[in-house]
Design an enzyme around this catalytic site. Structure first.
Site, PDB file in Angstrom:
ATOM      1  CE  LYS A   1      15.446  10.934  -6.913  1.00  0.00           C
ATOM      2  NZ  LYS A   1      14.722   9.819  -7.619  1.00  0.00           N
ATOM      3  CB  THR A   2      18.584   7.602  -2.013  1.00  0.00           C
ATOM      4  OG1 THR A   2      17.474   8.481  -2.213  1.00  0.00           O
ATOM      5  CG2 THR A   2      18.952   7.606  -0.530  1.00  0.00           C
TER       6      THR A   2
ATOM      7  CD  GLU B   1      18.000  11.414  -3.165  1.00  0.00           C
ATOM      8  OE1 GLU B   1      16.891  10.959  -3.472  1.00  0.00           O
ATOM      9  OE2 GLU B   1      18.611  11.100  -2.122  1.00  0.00           O
TER      10      GLU B   1
END
Length: 445
Positions: free
Chosen positions: A112-113, A154
């Site tokens: 996700k980052t 995020e």
């Protein structure tokens, strides 16, 4: 001016929101026990950062934002309660900011980052607000305050704080067992992701290569799938190949070939991360040529295959700490690193090692050597009887050793006679060791 006090302000998620609130005109103050690379940026914006948690620090605050790592016995929490100051979690503040905008939330156990950072990079031309869990080189920060109503964030599933969010668009990179100290089991994690998908008002982009994510996408009408393996998905990558340290691939969207793209960061997982980003960039009017240029120039978020030194000896800093992340990082590394590869791994949290111990079997396959360092506890007590010897046995690599001290790692790098790549992996303070060795490598060799 309303004063907002952040407890644990130097955390990667907390600091990003602190900067946003400062830029929105609030008086922002905070405390953290340790300084790190974001502290100076906070202070340069005029944010006072206390080096210890003292009850008197919160006097005068109108709102307190507490990191999920902060316990109820914290002196600042106690004082805020005594004074009747409202206390909220980081995820609640993010939702207050994002839910009134056109939110794009990136969720998933892994990736996700990188995905949210990549998306932020490609959409910079439309001036979005960005809050991610890593340092994005293009903006030199983990957040930016944009002038449009597009808000990229995020979304953190670790403590279910992503359930505060009601995004317009969401991306689900994958779903896997992690943070079981909070969730208990995979079924609870899936239940949370199901609710997160329910709270998304528009399109949900789901990785078709993850069975758990795909299961939750069934019978939903607002789903777009993406894949590097399944040709029937809505967004697919084909003709994947590595040339001159670059990963090349073609992208088709809903049956139509869109174009060929290149990534400077290695690994099939990063092609997967790029697919929903390409789709959304196209959706927001970014030209194919501009997308291609920005993808090629994207070097990854800080600590995501971060090349600190590149010569005969290469030093790589990577956040991977979950067995799946470790496998993905090594797979990517082996597509471009042709010399001897040594993984230096710092396990993260006793609870994670305990819950995922069996998953570590074979996770370091592909590297020539594995070096295990002491567990980074993140404040946990070893209530599980976790030992490095047990982890070494479970990993099962024939060249796996345990090294207790940083100085010994420096000597290993210094004495290496071959061309070699050292992968420093973990979510704790191993990054500092990697940076120190990279900075000193000219002196020690």
């Amino acid at each position: 001016m309303e004063r907002i006090y952040f407890i644990g302000i130097n955390g990667i998620g907390m600091s990003g929101l602190a900067k946003i609130m400062k830029l929105k005109g609030y008086d922002v103050v905070g405390a953290d026990l340790s300084r790190n690379y974001v502290t100076e940026e906070l202070e340069s914006l005029g944010i006072k950062v206390f080096g210890e948690h003292l009850a008197e620090n919160v006097i005068g605050a109108d709102l307190v934002v507490a990191s999920s790592a902060i316990k109820s016995e914290n002196s600042e929490i106690k004082k805020a309660l005594e004074l009747g100051i409202k206390i909220i979690k980081r995820g609640e503040l993010l939702s207050i900011l994002m839910n009134k905008e056109k939110g794009i939330a990136v969720a998933g156990t892994h990736g996700k980052t990188t995905t949210s950072s990549m998306l932020g990079s490609l959409l910079l031309d439309i001036d979005p607000t960005i809050v991610v869990g890593g340092i994005l080189p293009e903006i030199g920060s983990n957040s930016r305050f944009g002038k449009t109503d597009v808000f990229i964030a995020e979304a953190d599933e670790s403590d279910n704080s992503f359930l505060y969010l009601t995004p317009e668009i969401s991306i689900i990179t994958n779903i896997e067992a992690d943070h079981l100290e909070n969730h208990g089991c995979l079924e609870n994690i899936k239940k949370s992701f199901r609710q997160f998908m329910d709270q998304t008002s528009g399109e949900i982009l789901v990785c078709d290569d993850c069975p758990e994510a795909l299961e939750l996408a069934k019978d939903r009408k607002n789903i777009k799938t993406y894949s590097i393996y399944k040709k029937e998905s809505d967004i697919i990558a084909t003709d994947i190949r590595v040339e001159n340290f670059k990963t090349k691939f073609k992208v088709s969207i809903e049956g139509d070939e869109f174009g060929e793209f290149e990534l400077s960061i290695p690994g099939n997982h990063n092609i997967q991360n790029a697919l929903p980003v390409i789709y959304l960039a196209k959706k927001y009017g970014i030209s194919k040529e501009r997308i291609a240029q920005k993808l090629l120039n994207f070097k990854g978020a800080k600590r995501r295959y971060d090349i600190l030194h590149s010569d005969k000896i290469r030093i790589i800093d990577d956040y991977a700490h979950h067995p799946t992340e470790i496998k993905a990082t090594i797979q990517g590394a082996k597509t471009i690193e042709k010399n001897k590869t040594v993984a230096i791994f710092q396990p993260h949290r006793y609870s994670r090692v305990n819950f995922l111990l069996n998953e570590f079997k074979g996770s370091f396959e592909g590297v020539d050597e594995v070096i295990l360092m002491p567990v980074f506890s993140a404040g946990e007590k070893n209530e599980f009887g976790v030992t490095l010897e047990k982890l070494k046995e479970k990993i099962g690599h024939k060249h796996c050793t345990i090294v207790e001290k940083n100085e010994e790692i420096e000597k290993i790098v210094e004495s290496e006679s071959e061309s070699a790549t050292f992968l420093f992996m973990g979510a704790g303070n191993i990054s500092s060791l990697a940076h120190t060795i990279a900075e000193n490598i000219g002196r020690i060799r």
